[in-house]
Scaffold this active site. Structure first.
Site, PDB file in Angstrom:
ATOM      1  N   LYS A   1     -11.008  -3.081  18.871  1.00 37.70           N
ATOM      2  CA  LYS A   1      -9.625  -3.515  19.117  1.00 37.70           C
ATOM      3  C   LYS A   1      -9.306  -3.558  20.606  1.00 37.70           C
ATOM      4  CE  LYS A   1      -8.096  -2.421  14.595  1.00 37.70           C
ATOM      5  NZ  LYS A   1      -7.101  -2.975  13.691  1.00 37.70           N
TER       6      LYS A   1
ATOM      7  N   LYS B   1       7.784 -17.858 -10.468  1.00 39.56           N
ATOM      8  CA  LYS B   1       7.035 -16.768 -11.098  1.00 39.56           C
ATOM      9  C   LYS B   1       5.860 -17.304 -11.914  1.00 39.56           C
ATOM     10  CE  LYS B   1       7.425 -12.975 -14.329  1.00 39.56           C
ATOM     11  NZ  LYS B   1       8.141 -12.421 -15.459  1.00 39.56           N
TER      12      LYS B   1
ATOM     13  N   ASN C   1       0.850  -1.199   0.000  1.00 41.97           N
ATOM     14  CA  ASN C   1       0.000   0.000   0.000  1.00 41.97           C
ATOM     15  C   ASN C   1       0.878   1.239   0.000  1.00 41.97           C
ATOM     16  OD1 ASN C   1       0.496   0.852   2.852  1.00 41.97           O
ATOM     17  ND2 ASN C   1      -0.383  -1.166   3.241  1.00 41.97           N
TER      18      ASN C   1
ATOM     19  N   ASP D   1      -4.686  -6.271   5.470  1.00 40.60           N
ATOM     20  CA  ASP D   1      -5.655  -7.114   6.157  1.00 40.60           C
ATOM     21  C   ASP D   1      -5.658  -8.536   5.583  1.00 40.60           C
ATOM     22  OD1 ASP D   1      -6.731  -5.206   7.998  1.00 40.60           O
ATOM     23  OD2 ASP D   1      -7.585  -4.178   6.267  1.00 40.60           O
TER      24      ASP D   1
ATOM     25  N   PHE E   1      -3.719   3.612  15.007  1.00 43.62           N
ATOM     26  CA  PHE E   1      -3.877   4.658  13.999  1.00 43.62           C
ATOM     27  C   PHE E   1      -4.965   4.222  13.040  1.00 43.62           C
ATOM     28  CE2 PHE E   1      -1.085   8.340  13.516  1.00 43.62           C
ATOM     29  CZ  PHE E   1      -0.412   8.258  14.721  1.00 43.62           C
TER      30      PHE E   1
ATOM     31  N   LYS F   1     -13.727   1.313  16.012  1.00 48.79           N
ATOM     32  CA  LYS F   1     -12.435   0.622  15.996  1.00 48.79           C
ATOM     33  C   LYS F   1     -11.808   0.563  17.390  1.00 48.79           C
ATOM     34  CE  LYS F   1     -10.641   0.929  11.835  1.00 48.79           C
ATOM     35  NZ  LYS F   1      -9.944   1.508  10.661  1.00 48.79           N
TER      36      LYS F   1
ATOM     37  N   ILE G   1      -2.590  -7.305  14.394  1.00 48.59           N
ATOM     38  CA  ILE G   1      -1.469  -7.189  15.338  1.00 48.59           C
ATOM     39  C   ILE G   1      -1.882  -6.387  16.572  1.00 48.59           C
ATOM     40  CG2 ILE G   1       0.913  -6.401  15.610  1.00 48.59           C
ATOM     41  CD1 ILE G   1       1.098  -6.639  12.480  1.00 48.59           C
TER      42      ILE G   1
HETATM   43  N1  CTP Z   1      -3.592  -3.021  12.455  1.00 48.07           N
HETATM   44  C1  CTP Z   1      -2.830  -4.091  12.880  1.00 48.07           C
HETATM   45  N2  CTP Z   1      -2.918  -5.280  12.231  1.00 48.07           N
HETATM   46  C2  CTP Z   1      -3.751  -5.442  11.190  1.00 48.07           C
HETATM   47  C3  CTP Z   1      -4.541  -4.351  10.744  1.00 48.07           C
HETATM   48  C4  CTP Z   1      -4.427  -3.144  11.399  1.00 48.07           C
HETATM   49  O1  CTP Z   1      -2.063  -3.948  13.822  1.00 48.07           O
HETATM   50  N3  CTP Z   1      -3.825  -6.612  10.590  1.00 48.07           N
HETATM   51  C5  CTP Z   1      -3.519  -1.760  13.184  1.00 48.07           C
HETATM   52  C6  CTP Z   1      -2.931  -0.601  12.396  1.00 48.07           C
HETATM   53  O2  CTP Z   1      -1.518  -0.504  12.587  1.00 48.07           O
HETATM   54  C7  CTP Z   1      -3.654   0.583  12.972  1.00 48.07           C
HETATM   55  C8  CTP Z   1      -4.988   0.032  13.371  1.00 48.07           C
HETATM   56  O3  CTP Z   1      -4.814  -1.363  13.486  1.00 48.07           O
HETATM   57  O4  CTP Z   1      -3.046   1.041  14.151  1.00 48.07           O
HETATM   58  C9  CTP Z   1      -6.113   0.330  12.439  1.00 48.07           C
HETATM   59  O5  CTP Z   1      -5.779  -0.030  11.123  1.00 48.07           O
HETATM   60  P1  CTP Z   1      -6.845   0.118   9.977  1.00 48.07           P
HETATM   61  O6  CTP Z   1      -6.290  -0.468   8.725  1.00 48.07           O
HETATM   62  O7  CTP Z   1      -7.397   1.493   9.938  1.00 48.07           O
HETATM   63  O8  CTP Z   1      -8.011  -0.792  10.563  1.00 48.07           O
HETATM   64  P2  CTP Z   1      -8.475  -2.228  10.214  1.00 48.07           P
HETATM   65  O9  CTP Z   1      -8.389  -3.031  11.455  1.00 48.07           O
HETATM   66  O10 CTP Z   1      -7.758  -2.754   9.040  1.00 48.07           O
HETATM   67  O11 CTP Z   1     -10.015  -1.969   9.901  1.00 48.07           O
HETATM   68  P3  CTP Z   1     -10.728  -1.523   8.517  1.00 48.07           P
HETATM   69  O12 CTP Z   1      -9.965  -2.146   7.406  1.00 48.07           O
HETATM   70  O13 CTP Z   1     -12.091  -2.048   8.691  1.00 48.07           O
HETATM   71  O14 CTP Z   1     -10.713  -0.021   8.491  1.00 48.07           O
END
Ligand code: CTP
Length: 402
Positions: A349, A295, A209, A285, A331, A345, A315
């Protein structure tokens, strides 16, 4: 803030912004500092030493061979007596010399011989600031733990408009105050994640990303400035490791998860547990479910391969679920309903604080705007450079820890 009672050596180098150094001297004194001015020869061509001498009531030094300090040790005497050195204005040439550790004049020598913190306030024309050599030097100074304050953008003496102007004295005094502020995280252990993750499809392809890692690295730096012992688990970014930060490089979300828990597991009777976990990384995710170890070729059959995905571990949620979790800060980058999604969130979490980026196009930019969501309160941090926001955020978090 952190200025009162401090003895500050103010270094004035050659640039038209040297005229602002006189006002800066006054403002620093007003904030409670004792100011000792040291100038380069070029600096003394823009404003005379007599001006600073009159303002500070102290002799102003320019010459390395000045005999007013006994035994020719002016550089040692001056830096030993200082609580901090601030170079304002810092010319491109002076920063180059600092980056290389040169000792070509009194001011450069006392910077090299210092034991106290050093900050520079760059001032130069736009082209000089943007020159890759200057940018390289600025990065080197940051990596060496030197605080770079500014520059600002606006009208320049050369008639141009752009980045490179020295901050105005009042803004500089504020920034210096924040920099010298108390070590709010002294003795604390902090673990952070930053950057994107990279989820491989085959040996040459993968999914990632647009996270630049800049915000996470800035927060790691701010934690160090606040006195913390900092470990940073970083996804693939090309940013240099901040000064005094221990860095663990990873690629995938699973590796990031394992590195984070591995680090948290190091706590023992002899090793202090982590006080704070800040998850800034943009973690994927999902990952491609079937990694191919060779490949994928166009000639493999299907012209357009289909990807199946598997869920990655969360995480942050997994850290918050540990038996004795550190204080967890998440974040969030949301494209809409920032507040509602953020609060959701926070609950999902199981964490006490979530920091939301306001505006979703901040990837890779140096500025940001943040909304801190906590159970029952919200705090907005107005648009500012990421480095400045990082300091403000760390101050906010430190209040919750204490
Ligand atoms: N995060 C994480 N591990 C993941 C996904 C997210 O530790 N697999 C943490 C990110 O570092 C951030 C927070 O969770 O601090 C929120 O990440 P975000 O991508 O906004 O949230 P998601 O849990 O992915 O939810 P959504 O995709 O529904 O917005």
């Amino acid at each position: 803030m952190g200025i009162s009672g401090k003895r500050i050596v103010l270094g004035v180098t050659g640039g038209v912004a040297a005229y602002k150094a006189a006002v800066l001297t006054r403002e620093l004194q007003r904030a409670g500092a004792r100011v000792q001015v040291v100038m380069t020869e070029a600096g003394a061509r823009f404003v005379g030493p007599a001006t600073f001498q009159a303002l500070t009531g102290e002799p102003v030094f320019v010459d390395q061979w000045d005999t007013r300090i006994a035994n020719g040790m002016a550089h040692i005497e001056l830096s030993r007596a200082a609580d901090a050195i601030v170079i304002a204005p810092a010319s491109a040439d002076f920063m180059a010399s600092l980056a290389q550790g040169r000792a070509g004049d009194l001011l450069a020598t006392l910077c090299l011989a210092r034991e106290c913190p050093l900050a520079v306030a760059p001032a130069m024309n736009r082209q000089m600031w943007e020159n890759p050599a200057t940018q390289r030097n600025v990065q080197q100074l940051r990596d060496d733990g030197i605080e770079v304050i500014g520059p600002d953008s606006g009208d320049q003496a050369c008639g141009e408009t752009g980045m490179g102007r020295m901050l105005e004295p009042d803004a500089l005094v504020e920034a210096i105050g924040a920099w010298l502020a108390p070590k709010r995280l002294a003795g604390r252990r902090v673990l952070l994640t930053a950057g994107p993750t990279f989820e491989p499809i085959d040996p040459v392809r993968g999914i990632t990303n647009r996270s630049s890692g800049k915000m996470g690295f800035a927060i790691a730096r701010a934690c160090v400035a606040a006195g913390a012992d900092v470990t940073l688990v970083a996804g693939p970014v090309s940013l240099p490791t901040p000064w005094a930060v221990r860095r663990i490089n990873v690629q995938t979300a699973q590796q990031m998860h394992d590195a984070v828990h591995g680090e948290l597991d190091t706590a023992s009777a002899a090793v202090r547990a982590h006080d704070l976990f800040i998850a800034v990384a943009a973690v994927a995710d999902w990952r491609p479910a079937n990694y191919r170890d060779s490949k994928i070729k166009k000639t493999d059959g299907n012209a357009v391969p289909e990807l199946a995905f598997a869920q990655n571990p969360d995480i942050l949620a997994s850290v918050a679920r540990r038996a004795h979790p550190p204080y967890c800060v998440g974040f969030a980058a949301e494209s809409e309903s920032l507040e509602a999604h953020g609060l959701d969130k926070l609950a999902r979490k199981g964490i006490p604080m979530l920091v939301a980026n306001i505006g979703h196009e901040t990837f890779g930019l140096d500025d940001n705007e943040l909304l801190i969501l906590e159970h029952g309160s919200q705090t907005r941090l107005a648009r500012a450079p990421k480095a400045l926001l990082a300091h403000e955020l760390v101050r906010h978090i430190a209040e919750r820890l204490s």
